[in-house]
Design a protein around this motif. Structure first.
Motif, PDB file in Angstrom:
ATOM      1  N   ILE A  89      23.911 -47.178 -37.116  1.00  0.00           N
ATOM      2  CA  ILE A  89      22.655 -46.974 -36.458  1.00  0.00           C
ATOM      3  C   ILE A  89      22.359 -48.360 -36.007  1.00  0.00           C
ATOM      4  O   ILE A  89      22.669 -49.463 -36.623  1.00  0.00           O
ATOM      5  CB  ILE A  89      21.634 -46.226 -37.216  1.00  0.00           C
ATOM      6  N   PRO A  90      21.442 -48.334 -34.924  1.00  0.00           N
ATOM      7  CA  PRO A  90      20.952 -49.802 -34.229  1.00  0.00           C
ATOM      8  C   PRO A  90      20.452 -50.374 -35.300  1.00  0.00           C
ATOM      9  O   PRO A  90      19.639 -49.992 -36.247  1.00  0.00           O
ATOM     10  CB  PRO A  90      20.045 -49.319 -33.121  1.00  0.00           C
ATOM     11  N   VAL A  91      20.155 -51.720 -35.035  1.00  0.00           N
ATOM     12  CA  VAL A  91      19.716 -52.728 -36.153  1.00  0.00           C
ATOM     13  C   VAL A  91      18.213 -52.334 -36.313  1.00  0.00           C
ATOM     14  O   VAL A  91      17.432 -52.450 -37.493  1.00  0.00           O
ATOM     15  CB  VAL A  91      19.714 -54.155 -35.665  1.00  0.00           C
TER      16      VAL A  91
ATOM     17  N   ARG B  47      16.121 -51.789 -39.564  1.00  0.00           N
ATOM     18  CA  ARG B  47      14.868 -52.384 -39.825  1.00  0.00           C
ATOM     19  C   ARG B  47      13.769 -51.267 -40.234  1.00  0.00           C
ATOM     20  O   ARG B  47      13.017 -51.796 -41.273  1.00  0.00           O
ATOM     21  CB  ARG B  47      14.362 -53.206 -38.729  1.00  0.00           C
ATOM     22  N   ALA B  48      13.466 -50.257 -39.412  1.00  0.00           N
ATOM     23  CA  ALA B  48      12.592 -49.279 -39.685  1.00  0.00           C
ATOM     24  C   ALA B  48      12.738 -48.686 -40.852  1.00  0.00           C
ATOM     25  O   ALA B  48      11.620 -48.417 -41.537  1.00  0.00           O
ATOM     26  CB  ALA B  48      12.483 -48.366 -38.525  1.00  0.00           C
ATOM     27  N   ILE B  49      13.890 -48.110 -41.304  1.00  0.00           N
ATOM     28  CA  ILE B  49      14.137 -47.526 -42.516  1.00  0.00           C
ATOM     29  C   ILE B  49      13.615 -48.355 -43.696  1.00  0.00           C
ATOM     30  O   ILE B  49      13.149 -47.963 -44.800  1.00  0.00           O
ATOM     31  CB  ILE B  49      15.595 -46.935 -42.876  1.00  0.00           C
ATOM     32  N   ASN B  50      13.959 -49.560 -43.689  1.00  0.00           N
ATOM     33  CA  ASN B  50      13.892 -50.680 -44.560  1.00  0.00           C
ATOM     34  C   ASN B  50      12.247 -50.816 -45.026  1.00  0.00           C
ATOM     35  O   ASN B  50      11.758 -50.964 -45.992  1.00  0.00           O
ATOM     36  CB  ASN B  50      14.559 -52.071 -44.545  1.00  0.00           C
TER      37      ASN B  50
ATOM     38  N   THR C 284       9.343 -52.961 -36.709  1.00  0.00           N
ATOM     39  CA  THR C 284       8.643 -54.038 -37.465  1.00  0.00           C
ATOM     40  C   THR C 284       7.430 -53.529 -37.908  1.00  0.00           C
ATOM     41  O   THR C 284       6.656 -54.450 -38.825  1.00  0.00           O
ATOM     42  CB  THR C 284       8.773 -55.232 -36.387  1.00  0.00           C
ATOM     43  N   GLU C 285       6.888 -52.447 -37.269  1.00  0.00           N
ATOM     44  CA  GLU C 285       5.454 -52.252 -37.735  1.00  0.00           C
ATOM     45  C   GLU C 285       5.275 -50.867 -38.220  1.00  0.00           C
ATOM     46  O   GLU C 285       5.835 -49.924 -37.620  1.00  0.00           O
ATOM     47  CB  GLU C 285       4.310 -52.438 -36.647  1.00  0.00           C
ATOM     48  N   VAL C 286       4.455 -50.596 -39.157  1.00  0.00           N
ATOM     49  CA  VAL C 286       4.155 -48.994 -39.460  1.00  0.00           C
ATOM     50  C   VAL C 286       3.100 -48.647 -38.230  1.00  0.00           C
ATOM     51  O   VAL C 286       1.971 -49.198 -38.547  1.00  0.00           O
ATOM     52  CB  VAL C 286       3.686 -48.734 -41.149  1.00  0.00           C
ATOM     53  N   VAL C 287       3.464 -47.661 -37.816  1.00  0.00           N
ATOM     54  CA  VAL C 287       2.241 -47.246 -36.794  1.00  0.00           C
ATOM     55  C   VAL C 287       1.569 -46.270 -37.153  1.00  0.00           C
ATOM     56  O   VAL C 287       0.196 -46.148 -36.905  1.00  0.00           O
ATOM     57  CB  VAL C 287       3.254 -46.275 -35.467  1.00  0.00           C
ATOM     58  N   GLU C 288       1.937 -45.206 -38.000  1.00  0.00           N
ATOM     59  CA  GLU C 288       1.014 -44.284 -38.590  1.00  0.00           C
ATOM     60  C   GLU C 288       1.951 -43.555 -39.962  1.00  0.00           C
ATOM     61  O   GLU C 288       2.972 -43.294 -39.933  1.00  0.00           O
ATOM     62  CB  GLU C 288       1.051 -42.969 -37.489  1.00  0.00           C
ATOM     63  N   ILE C 289       1.049 -43.332 -40.891  1.00  0.00           N
ATOM     64  CA  ILE C 289       1.517 -42.386 -41.918  1.00  0.00           C
ATOM     65  C   ILE C 289       1.037 -40.862 -41.724  1.00  0.00           C
ATOM     66  O   ILE C 289      -0.283 -40.680 -41.735  1.00  0.00           O
ATOM     67  CB  ILE C 289       0.990 -42.948 -43.301  1.00  0.00           C
TER      68      ILE C 289
END
Length: 126
Positions: free
Chosen positions: A33-35, A39-42, A114-119
């Motif tokens: 998958i793309p970097v 990053r998003a999963i981590n 790189t950022e949490v947008v929403e839970i």
């Protein structure tokens, strides 16, 4: 068989192995998958672990540790809004002991990872 013929055969075998190895590496690279998704999963995993009390009390599903394959089941969708992840979690070793999950999380991470947008949800399994 002469020494020259033996050397030629070894060279041909070595070349064939090198080519198949390169093809295998290329195939693996295409499956990754793309970097930004990695990053998003981590980021999602780390954020949700912290949100739910830390590794001493909470562990996300194993799919949140599988960042090398496009078939990561926790990654629900990718679009202009970012990465949507949905996964279960529970106390340490919940999956290894076949215990039911105690938490479910749905989270959106920015398109660059790189950022949490929403839970969207973080609570008992629905």
């Amino acid at each position: 068989m002469s020494r020259t013929k033996t050397i030629q055969r070894l060279l041909l075998v070595s070349a064939a192995i090198a080519l198949s190895s390169t093809a295998g590496t290329r195939a693996l690279a295409e499956e990754r998958i793309p970097v930004e998704a990695v990053r998003a999963i981590n980021l999602a995993r780390t954020y949700v672990v912290r949100l739910n009390g830390g590794l001493e009390v909470y562990r996300p599903a194993q799919c949140m540790f599988a960042t090398a394959s496009k078939s990561t089941p926790c990654l629900i969708s990718t679009d202009g809004e970012g990465f949507l992840l949905q996964f279960m979690g529970g106390p340490p070793a919940w999956q290894q002991t076949d215990s039911p999950p105690t938490m479910e999380t749905e989270i959106r991470i920015s398109p660059d990872g790189t950022e949490v947008v929403e839970i969207l949800y973080n609570g008992e399994p629905r």
